[in-house]
Design a protein around this motif. Structure first.
Motif, PDB file in Angstrom:
ATOM      1  N   VAL A  48       0.845  -1.196   0.000  1.00 56.92           N
ATOM      2  CA  VAL A  48       0.000   0.000   0.000  1.00 56.92           C
ATOM      3  C   VAL A  48       0.879   1.244   0.000  1.00 56.92           C
ATOM      4  CG1 VAL A  48      -1.814   1.272   1.226  1.00 56.92           C
ATOM      5  CG2 VAL A  48      -1.795  -1.231   1.267  1.00 56.92           C
ATOM      6  N   GLY A  49       0.520   2.215  -0.863  1.00 57.79           N
ATOM      7  CA  GLY A  49       1.229   3.490  -0.920  1.00 57.79           C
ATOM      8  C   GLY A  49       0.253   4.649  -0.834  1.00 57.79           C
ATOM      9  N   TYR A  50       0.738   5.844  -1.135  1.00 55.13           N
ATOM     10  CA  TYR A  50      -0.113   7.030  -1.003  1.00 55.13           C
ATOM     11  C   TYR A  50      -1.201   7.088  -2.074  1.00 55.13           C
ATOM     12  CZ  TYR A  50       2.353   9.095   2.877  1.00 55.13           C
ATOM     13  OH  TYR A  50       2.863   9.328   4.130  1.00 55.13           O
ATOM     14  N   GLY A  51      -1.053   6.340  -3.157  1.00 54.82           N
ATOM     15  CA  GLY A  51      -2.116   6.277  -4.159  1.00 54.82           C
ATOM     16  C   GLY A  51      -3.384   5.689  -3.573  1.00 54.82           C
ATOM     17  N   GLU A  52      -3.226   4.626  -2.795  1.00 59.18           N
ATOM     18  CA  GLU A  52      -4.385   4.013  -2.143  1.00 59.18           C
ATOM     19  C   GLU A  52      -4.995   4.952  -1.099  1.00 59.18           C
ATOM     20  OE1 GLU A  52      -2.253   0.904  -4.183  1.00 59.18           O
ATOM     21  OE2 GLU A  52      -1.565   2.422  -2.751  1.00 59.18           O
ATOM     22  N   VAL A  53      -4.125   5.660  -0.375  1.00 60.30           N
ATOM     23  CA  VAL A  53      -4.614   6.617   0.632  1.00 60.30           C
ATOM     24  C   VAL A  53      -5.450   7.697  -0.039  1.00 60.30           C
ATOM     25  CG1 VAL A  53      -3.937   8.347   2.328  1.00 60.30           C
ATOM     26  CG2 VAL A  53      -2.681   6.177   2.184  1.00 60.30           C
ATOM     27  N   GLU A  54      -4.944   8.244  -1.139  1.00 54.60           N
ATOM     28  CA  GLU A  54      -5.668   9.297  -1.855  1.00 54.60           C
ATOM     29  C   GLU A  54      -6.996   8.767  -2.399  1.00 54.60           C
ATOM     30  OE1 GLU A  54      -6.546  13.009  -3.317  1.00 54.60           O
ATOM     31  OE2 GLU A  54      -4.963  12.398  -1.920  1.00 54.60           O
ATOM     32  N   ALA A  55      -7.013   7.513  -2.813  1.00 53.77           N
ATOM     33  CA  ALA A  55      -8.262   6.924  -3.323  1.00 53.77           C
ATOM     34  C   ALA A  55      -9.333   6.890  -2.235  1.00 53.77           C
ATOM     35  CB  ALA A  55      -7.996   5.514  -3.845  1.00 53.77           C
ATOM     36  N   VAL A  56      -8.926   6.561  -1.009  1.00 54.14           N
ATOM     37  CA  VAL A  56      -9.890   6.514   0.094  1.00 54.14           C
ATOM     38  C   VAL A  56     -10.446   7.902   0.375  1.00 54.14           C
ATOM     39  CG1 VAL A  56     -10.275   5.895   2.505  1.00 54.14           C
ATOM     40  CG2 VAL A  56      -8.739   4.504   1.105  1.00 54.14           C
ATOM     41  N   TRP A  57      -9.565   8.914   0.416  1.00 55.12           N
ATOM     42  CA  TRP A  57     -10.026  10.286   0.658  1.00 55.12           C
ATOM     43  C   TRP A  57     -11.016  10.722  -0.411  1.00 55.12           C
ATOM     44  CZ3 TRP A  57      -9.839  12.595   5.045  1.00 55.12           C
ATOM     45  CH2 TRP A  57      -8.761  12.432   5.917  1.00 55.12           C
ATOM     46  N   GLN A  58     -10.681  10.462  -1.675  1.00 54.09           N
ATOM     47  CA  GLN A  58     -11.540  10.905  -2.761  1.00 54.09           C
ATOM     48  C   GLN A  58     -12.889  10.186  -2.734  1.00 54.09           C
ATOM     49  OE1 GLN A  58      -9.698  10.904  -6.626  1.00 54.09           O
ATOM     50  NE2 GLN A  58      -8.000  12.203  -5.987  1.00 54.09           N
ATOM     51  N   MET A  59     -12.863   8.890  -2.435  1.00 48.99           N
ATOM     52  CA  MET A  59     -14.118   8.148  -2.359  1.00 48.99           C
ATOM     53  C   MET A  59     -14.985   8.678  -1.224  1.00 48.99           C
ATOM     54  SD  MET A  59     -16.027   5.878  -3.726  1.00 48.99           S
ATOM     55  CE  MET A  59     -15.002   4.828  -4.772  1.00 48.99           C
ATOM     56  N   ALA A  60     -14.376   8.990  -0.088  1.00 52.68           N
ATOM     57  CA  ALA A  60     -15.145   9.549   1.030  1.00 52.68           C
ATOM     58  C   ALA A  60     -15.781  10.882   0.636  1.00 52.68           C
ATOM     59  CB  ALA A  60     -14.244   9.728   2.249  1.00 52.68           C
ATOM     60  N   GLN A  61     -15.068  11.698  -0.132  1.00 53.91           N
ATOM     61  CA  GLN A  61     -15.625  12.977  -0.570  1.00 53.91           C
ATOM     62  C   GLN A  61     -16.814  12.777  -1.495  1.00 53.91           C
ATOM     63  OE1 GLN A  61     -11.601  14.960  -1.653  1.00 53.91           O
ATOM     64  NE2 GLN A  61     -12.943  16.652  -1.105  1.00 53.91           N
ATOM     65  N   VAL A  62     -16.681  11.883  -2.467  1.00 57.45           N
ATOM     66  CA  VAL A  62     -17.758  11.644  -3.433  1.00 57.45           C
ATOM     67  C   VAL A  62     -18.988  11.075  -2.740  1.00 57.45           C
ATOM     68  CG1 VAL A  62     -18.445  10.252  -5.426  1.00 57.45           C
ATOM     69  CG2 VAL A  62     -16.209  11.375  -5.398  1.00 57.45           C
ATOM     70  N   LEU A  63     -18.778  10.064  -1.909  1.00 58.76           N
ATOM     71  CA  LEU A  63     -19.900   9.440  -1.201  1.00 58.76           C
ATOM     72  C   LEU A  63     -20.544  10.420  -0.222  1.00 58.76           C
ATOM     73  CD1 LEU A  63     -18.290   5.952  -0.478  1.00 58.76           C
ATOM     74  CD2 LEU A  63     -20.086   6.433  -2.152  1.00 58.76           C
ATOM     75  N   GLY A  64     -19.704  11.236   0.427  1.00 56.27           N
ATOM     76  CA  GLY A  64     -20.237  12.204   1.377  1.00 56.27           C
ATOM     77  C   GLY A  64     -21.093  13.256   0.707  1.00 56.27           C
ATOM     78  N   ALA A  65     -20.664  13.744  -0.461  1.00 59.71           N
ATOM     79  CA  ALA A  65     -21.443  14.756  -1.173  1.00 59.71           C
ATOM     80  C   ALA A  65     -22.796  14.203  -1.596  1.00 59.71           C
ATOM     81  CB  ALA A  65     -20.659  15.246  -2.392  1.00 59.71           C
ATOM     82  N   ASN A  66     -22.817  12.963  -2.054  1.00 59.75           N
ATOM     83  CA  ASN A  66     -24.085  12.359  -2.480  1.00 59.75           C
ATOM     84  C   ASN A  66     -25.026  12.146  -1.309  1.00 59.75           C
ATOM     85  OD1 ASN A  66     -25.887   9.846  -3.060  1.00 59.75           O
ATOM     86  ND2 ASN A  66     -25.227  10.524  -5.085  1.00 59.75           N
ATOM     87  N   SER A  67     -24.498  11.644  -0.194  1.00 58.53           N
ATOM     88  CA  SER A  67     -25.366  11.371   0.957  1.00 58.53           C
ATOM     89  C   SER A  67     -25.856  12.658   1.605  1.00 58.53           C
ATOM     90  CB  SER A  67     -24.636  10.505   1.983  1.00 58.53           C
ATOM     91  OG  SER A  67     -23.460  11.139   2.446  1.00 58.53           O
ATOM     92  N   ALA A  68     -25.059  13.732   1.550  1.00 60.26           N
ATOM     93  CA  ALA A  68     -25.510  15.016   2.075  1.00 60.26           C
ATOM     94  C   ALA A  68     -26.696  15.535   1.282  1.00 60.26           C
ATOM     95  CB  ALA A  68     -24.371  16.030   2.052  1.00 60.26           C
ATOM     96  N   GLU A  69     -26.709  15.270  -0.010  1.00 61.23           N
ATOM     97  CA  GLU A  69     -27.794  15.749  -0.860  1.00 61.23           C
ATOM     98  C   GLU A  69     -29.044  14.880  -0.749  1.00 61.23           C
ATOM     99  OE1 GLU A  69     -29.361  18.506  -3.603  1.00 61.23           O
ATOM    100  OE2 GLU A  69     -27.487  18.527  -2.499  1.00 61.23           O
ATOM    101  N   TYR A  70     -28.867  13.559  -0.737  1.00 57.91           N
ATOM    102  CA  TYR A  70     -30.020  12.663  -0.840  1.00 57.91           C
ATOM    103  C   TYR A  70     -30.248  11.781   0.382  1.00 57.91           C
ATOM    104  CZ  TYR A  70     -29.943  14.086  -5.695  1.00 57.91           C
ATOM    105  OH  TYR A  70     -29.956  14.837  -6.849  1.00 57.91           O
TER     106      TYR A  70
END
Length: 340
Positions: A39-61
């Motif tokens: 595991v490297g920082y690419g995987e870490v960044e993927a988790v952050w980005q996924m949390a942002q995308v999922l969070g934005a959707n759940s905040a709306e709906y």
């Protein structure tokens, strides 16, 4: 608050698939024999980005909309990474990102009224943040546990207050005043529910000072950085209503909607539902009907137990007006929303 005693008291073993058995898991993993995916920082960044995308959707709906996707990503993607091989620096960054995702799923679960799952995810978010050394993430997880405990009923108000105090204490070293306002207003809400109006008033004023100082700071990736002055007005309105100041509460909710604005459909629906009930409590039926009409418009497509509670509350309160055609129309619309 001693972290080990907190973990023991709070449980949270339901997420054992993550492989986080105690607060030293990162260090132990780094020194373990080779095994698992690298595991490297690419995987870490993927988790952050996924949390942002999922969070934005759940905040709306609402939290019920895509929780299954978030759980699947945590289980099938993040879980193997947490059990993988990484340097200590990468491991702590991975734990921090995973804490954000676990907290988001806790929030989704709470918004879907799955309290047991919400508790487990919040506890795991705290454990991950604590090991990563991320004070803001740890305080945010404690804030989630506080909010959940406040909703558990009068018997749990003392525990909610203790959790809120622990949350604020954990955040003392954080420089972001907006984040500190987020935790302080949670303590004010817990104090108001517990009947300590002096503490509630004092802490609410402190949180107002902090949010007004930093209200226009740019958002970051942290959960607390999304606590806007509009959201502060919303929570402060609920606190004032709890303490019996219905006029002040109504003014704050109007501020949240019309002056500061709210950036998601779910948030607007929540405020409108609560504002309609305040109008009715003050004898303003026309104001309640108008506000609840806007509430049902905003609630369309939102999957949130909190919004559904407001729709049910609307129906219960308007049952007292069986001969008012507008009240009957809104009751029918609320029933359609609740059965959708």
């Amino acid at each position: 608050m001693d972290r080990r005693s907190f973990f023991t008291a709070s449980g949270g073993g339901a997420l054992a698939f993550l492989g986080i058995s105690d607060a030293e898991a990162v260090t132990r993993r780094v020194h373990a024999a080779n095994g698992g995916v690298r595991v490297g920082y690419g995987e870490v960044e993927a988790v952050w980005q996924m949390a942002q995308v999922l969070g934005a959707n759940s905040a709306e709906y609402g939290g019920g909309h895509i929780r299954h996707l978030a759980v699947s990503y945590l289980t099938h993607n993040v879980g193997p990474w947490l059990r993988g091989r990484y340097t200590e620096a990468t491991g702590r960054a991975l734990y921090a990102a995973s804490s954000r995702l676990a907290h988001l799923i806790g929030w989704m679960s709470q918004d879907e009224d799955d309290e047991s799952a919400a508790h487990d995810y919040y506890v795991h978010a705290y454990r991950l943040a604590d090991e990563a050394g991320e004070e803001e993430l740890a305080a945010t997880a404690l804030r989630g546990l506080t909010a959940q405990t406040m909703e558990a009923g009068p018997r749990h108000r003392g525990r909610a207050l203790a959790l809120a105090e622990g949350c604020v204490a954990r955040a003392k070293g954080i420089n972001d005043l907006r984040a500190r306002a987020y935790y302080e207003v949670t303590l004010a809400e817990a104090a108001a529910l517990d009947g300590d109006h002096r503490l509630a008033t004092r802490t609410l004023a402190l949180s107002q000072t902090h949010i007004e100082h930093d209200w226009d700071a740019p958002s970051t990736t942290s959960w607390a950085s999304h606590f806007t002055i509009g959201r502060w007005s919303h929570v402060s309105g609920l606190i004032l209503a709890q303490m019996g100041d219905l006029t002040g509460a109504q003014a704050q909710l109007h501020q949240a909607l019309t002056v500061h604005g709210l950036d998601s459909r779910r948030s607007r629906a929540n405020v409108l539902g609560q504002l309609g009930a305040l109008h009715l409590r003050q004898g303003d039926l026309d104001g309640a009907l108008s506000t609840w009409t806007r509430f049902l418009d905003a609630a369309e497509g939102v999957q949130s137990a909190r919004v559904r509670d407001s729709a049910q509350d609307l129906s219960t309160r308007l049952a007292r007006y069986p001969h008012d055609p507008d009240a009957r129309n809104l009751t029918d619309r609320a029933a359609a929303y609740l059965t959708a």
